[in-house]
Scaffold this active site. Structure first.
Site, mmCIF file in Angstrom:
data_model
loop_
_atom_site.group_PDB
_atom_site.id
_atom_site.type_symbol
_atom_site.label_atom_id
_atom_site.label_comp_id
_atom_site.label_asym_id
_atom_site.label_seq_id
_atom_site.Cartn_x
_atom_site.Cartn_y
_atom_site.Cartn_z
ATOM 1 N N GLU A 191 -1.348 16.733 33.432
ATOM 2 C CA GLU A 191 -1.938 18.106 33.818
ATOM 3 C C GLU A 191 -3.536 17.966 33.458
ATOM 4 O OE1 GLU A 191 -0.918 20.663 35.196
ATOM 5 O OE2 GLU A 191 1.290 20.541 35.156
ATOM 6 N N ARG A 212 -6.020 18.729 36.480
ATOM 7 C CA ARG A 212 -7.147 19.846 36.382
ATOM 8 C C ARG A 212 -8.407 19.632 35.582
ATOM 9 N NH1 ARG A 212 -2.764 24.651 35.085
ATOM 10 N NH2 ARG A 212 -0.807 23.686 35.685
ATOM 11 N N ASP A 266 7.093 14.973 43.875
ATOM 12 C CA ASP A 266 5.963 15.291 44.695
ATOM 13 C C ASP A 266 4.885 14.500 44.911
ATOM 14 O OD1 ASP A 266 5.145 16.411 42.434
ATOM 15 O OD2 ASP A 266 5.082 18.320 42.853
ATOM 16 N N GLU A 322 1.361 25.719 47.454
ATOM 17 C CA GLU A 322 1.652 24.698 48.391
ATOM 18 C C GLU A 322 2.055 25.153 49.879
ATOM 19 O OE1 GLU A 322 2.382 23.748 44.273
ATOM 20 O OE2 GLU A 322 3.182 25.467 45.423
ATOM 21 N N THR A 359 -4.112 16.490 43.746
ATOM 22 C CA THR A 359 -3.006 17.209 44.003
ATOM 23 C C THR A 359 -3.519 18.731 43.304
ATOM 24 O OG1 THR A 359 -0.860 17.465 43.641
ATOM 25 C CG2 THR A 359 -2.081 16.921 41.800
#
Length: 732
Positions: free
Chosen positions: A266, A270, A399, A533, A619
């Site tokens: 994360e 981010r 994913d 998404e 992503t």
């Protein structure tokens, strides 16, 4: 007949036995059989105890002086011949035994001297008062802190910066589209302003309670996740005053030297992704510096037997661990497989190849492993290097691993053929085993669990429609159209999951069992937490097809978010998309500003804003530039004509020192070519051919070709980095 209850011996009634008169006097000289048995048992236990203790007695052979024991470890002994007293000791043989004896004696003397010095220092310390000792300790602490500050503020080496195309603009010609884009911008401002008012510095916002919010992925510290995540969206939308507020907070408050356990995945997507994107868009060095500082804090997570990183790492201690629920302590495919883009750019910007080598090691390990049915399981044990539970999904847990294989190829200017092949092979297996058509004609992506296909698709898996469209180019002339169509079918299925709810917002996951299609069944799957998404897929398909239905679908989603998720203090997720009177979850996710609103804004912008042949989105929707072979400008002056002559005459001495930050550069034999040029020549040459170099570490032709390409593209008029240029970029 009933069975009598089984009672303890003390509770049973036993009839008395008439044994007659005793056969021996009261004061007997012999022992009863039971007493003999007890005595024998005690004697046996005593003997066993004594015999066992023998093995725990200290070994007198180990009672040696400390310095002699240390010498036996450190000093190489010379063979004394066949009559040696210790023939079992490891000996060093050589033609010059006299030289070895001198070396041994020198080492012995050094050890004795160091030992005596340590004793004298200890005695000296003991003579000092408690206050003096405390003062010395504090001085040492201050010295360490100062050294850390110097290290953190050490300037990074200058590198060629890619020519950035389309960092602003994208104004649509159609008035209706322009108005919709302005509405998305207003939604972004509403989300940001309320976070600025009620949650500033906190990771996220509780818009109804109007206070800060955080989750365990960010640890216990307030790291301003929303600020970092939203910066590039603010910049793209032209909200420059808000951007400068965020930059000021990062300069003054963002500190990674905290005792906090964070998610490696994360904070990478981010924080590092957001900081790198902000750097490329604005040119402000502070973002690059902070990204590198954080990356250094994440490196200890890779200290595992396999090199597969832990899921969590303490930013201060460097101690890592995995989630307890993840298949007996396994690492997760979507987490350790979603580092490549950011780490490649870190090596590009710093000249330190350690980041690139970390992610390439992960790739090489995965290539060697067997995959059931060609599928990658979601769990891998970092200690044993073995797969965990055989669970494969293109949604949660898996994913972005597939996404980053494709985007590694795109970001490398389509030269990373290894990544492209891994992506193609993975997608082929996914299409064979996971992608099915429902009875109603909807194409969906299921999940493979222990040899069984679960007919359920998650909201997270809806990104795959955009991925298939993005990867169509390069998949071969016979498959390009097929994958573009497959992406469109996934988009239609995900749109149906939205359209079949009361709020026109999609659930977290939805089933395809029997008569139930694209609908959530369990209550725990009916929530919507502002996820991006589906809108992401709409945007990619709009870019590749310009089919107006994708803008229409995106606008429907935007209106639903505005109607049901907007509250006075920001935006909140909802707990049940099938209820006409939804309950809010009171969380404004940082990715809502980073992804959902950014993709909506781009959906109603022109294609010249962040064109896909120049930018690749991580992503978390943070745009990173494609590192085109000749698409760079120098961040310092072009090298001189004299340097060009030496370059042409002498070539390069390609010694690499990747273990020293900033030293992984190629060196000219006579006069140094610009450090910026050398850094990127080294990195790009390695990257373009995946470390295809000779066994002695020398690079081949690719680095020389890149040097020529950089020289050809060198234009002083394009050099970025001055204060005037940064001011111009911020003020528009």
């Amino acid at each position: 007949m009933t069975t009598p209850a089984l009672l303890p011996l003390s509770g049973r009634r036993i009839p008395p036995l008439n044994l007659g008169p005793p056969s021996f006097p009261h004061h007997r000289a012999t022992l009863r059989l039971s007493e003999k048995f007890i005595l024998l048992l005690i004697l046996s236990a005593f003997i066993t105890l004594c015999f066992g203790a023998f093995f725990f007695l200290p070994d007198s052979s180990k009672h040696k002086r400390f310095d002699l024991g240390l010498e036996d470890v450190l000093i190489p002994h010379v063979d004394a011949g066949k009559g040696a007293k210790n023939p079992g000791v490891f000996l060093i043989h050589g033609p010059d035994e006299h030289r070895h004896r001198e070396e041994e004696e020198r080492l012995r003397n050094k050890i004795r001297a160091d030992h005596e010095k340590a004793l004298e220092e200890a005695k000296e310390k003991l003579r000092k008062s408690r206050e003096e000792i405390r003062a010395e300790i504090q001085t040492e602490k201050n010295k360490v802190v100062q050294e850390m500050k110097i290290k953190e503020n050490k300037p990074l080496p200058p590198v060629p910066v890619p020519n950035l195309v389309g960092i602003s603009g994208g104004d649509p010609e159609d008035n209706d589209i322009r108005e919709k884009r302005e509405k998305i911008k207003e939604m972004m401002k509403h989300a940001w302003d309320n976070y600025r008012t009620y949650g500033w510095g906190h990771n996220e916002l509780r818009p109804i309670a109007r206070k800060g919010h955080s989750t365990n992925i960010f640890g216990s510290s307030q790291m301003g996740a929303t600020i970092v995540d939203a910066l590039d969206t603010l910049y793209i939308m032209g909200l420059h005053a808000e951007f400068l507020d965020g930059q000021k907070w990062i300069e003054d408050n963002l500190d990674f030297s905290v005792n906090s356990e964070v998610s490696v995945f994360e904070v990478n997507i981010r924080f590092i992704g957001g900081l790198l994107a902000a750097y490329y868009l604005s040119g402000e060095e502070i973002f690059k510096i902070k990204a590198v500082q954080l990356a250094e804090k994440l490196l200890p997570a890779f200290n595992t037997p396999t090199g597969i990183p832990w899921a969590m790492v303490n930013l201060k201690s460097g101690v890592g661990r995995n989630w307890g629920w993840a298949s007996a302590g396994s690492s997760i495919l979507a987490e350790f497989g979603t580092l490549h883009m950011e780490f490649v750019h870190l090596s590009y910007l710093t000249g330190d190849l350690i980041y690139y080598k970390k992610v390439m090691h992960i790739r090489k390990l995965l290539q060697k492993m067997d995959r059931p049915n060609g599928l990658y399981p979601n769990y891998l044990n970092p200690r044993t290097g073995r797969w965990g539970q055989y669970h494969t999904s293109v949604g949660g847990l898996g994913d972005s691993f597939y996404e980053y294989l494709l985007k590694a190829w795109l970001m490398s200017d389509k030269t990373d053929h290894e990544a492209r092949k891994m992506y193609d092979d993975a997608i082929e297996a996914i299409e064979k085993h996971l992608i099915k058509k429902s009875r109603g004609g909807l194409i969906f992506i299921g999940e493979w669990k222990n040899g069984h296909l679960e007919k359920k698709m998650g909201h997270l898996a809806c990104f795959a429609g955009g991925m298939f469209a993005l990867g169509a180019d390069g998949s071969g002339t016979d498959k390009a159209g097929h994958y573009l169509e497959l992406g469109a079918e996934i988009a239609r299925t995900c749109h149906e999951s939205y359209d079949r709810t009361a709020l026109k917002l999609g659930p977290e996951s939805f089933k395809f069992d029997g008569a139930v299609e694209a609908v959530a069944v369990r209550q725990a799957e009916k929530y919507y937490i502002l996820r991006p998404e589906v809108i992401e897929t709409y945007w990619y398909l709009w870019r590749f097809t310009h089919d107006p239905r994708y803008r229409q679908w995106g606008w429907e989603a935007a209106l639903a978010i505005e109607k049901y998720c907007r509250v006075s203090g920001g935006f909140s997720g909802v707990k049940d998309v099938y209820s006409s009177t939804p309950t809010h979850d009171d969380v404004q996710q940082s990715f809502f500003l980073a992804e959902t609103l950014k993709y909506l804004y781009l959906l109603f912008s022109g294609d010249d804003l962040l064109p896909l042949d120049h930018w690749v989105f991580n992503t978390e929707a943070h745009p990173l530039p494609v590192l085109h072979l000749a698409n760079t400008t120098l961040s310092e002056s072009c090298y001189t004509a004299e340097e060009r002559i030496h370059h042409q005459e002498d070539g390069l001495t390609e010694h690499i020192h990747p273990e020293v930050p900033g030293e992984g550069k190629l060196k000219n034999k006579k006069s140094g070519i610009s450090g910026a040029i050398m850094t990127v020549m080294n990195f790009k040459g390695l990257w373009q051919h995946h470390f295809q170099h000779d066994d002695d570490g020398r690079l081949g032709e690719p680095a020389l070709q890149y040097c020529q390409a950089v020289e050809a593209s060198c234009d002083p008029g394009c050099i970025r980095g001055t204060e005037a240029q940064r001011e111009l970029r911020v003020t528009g």
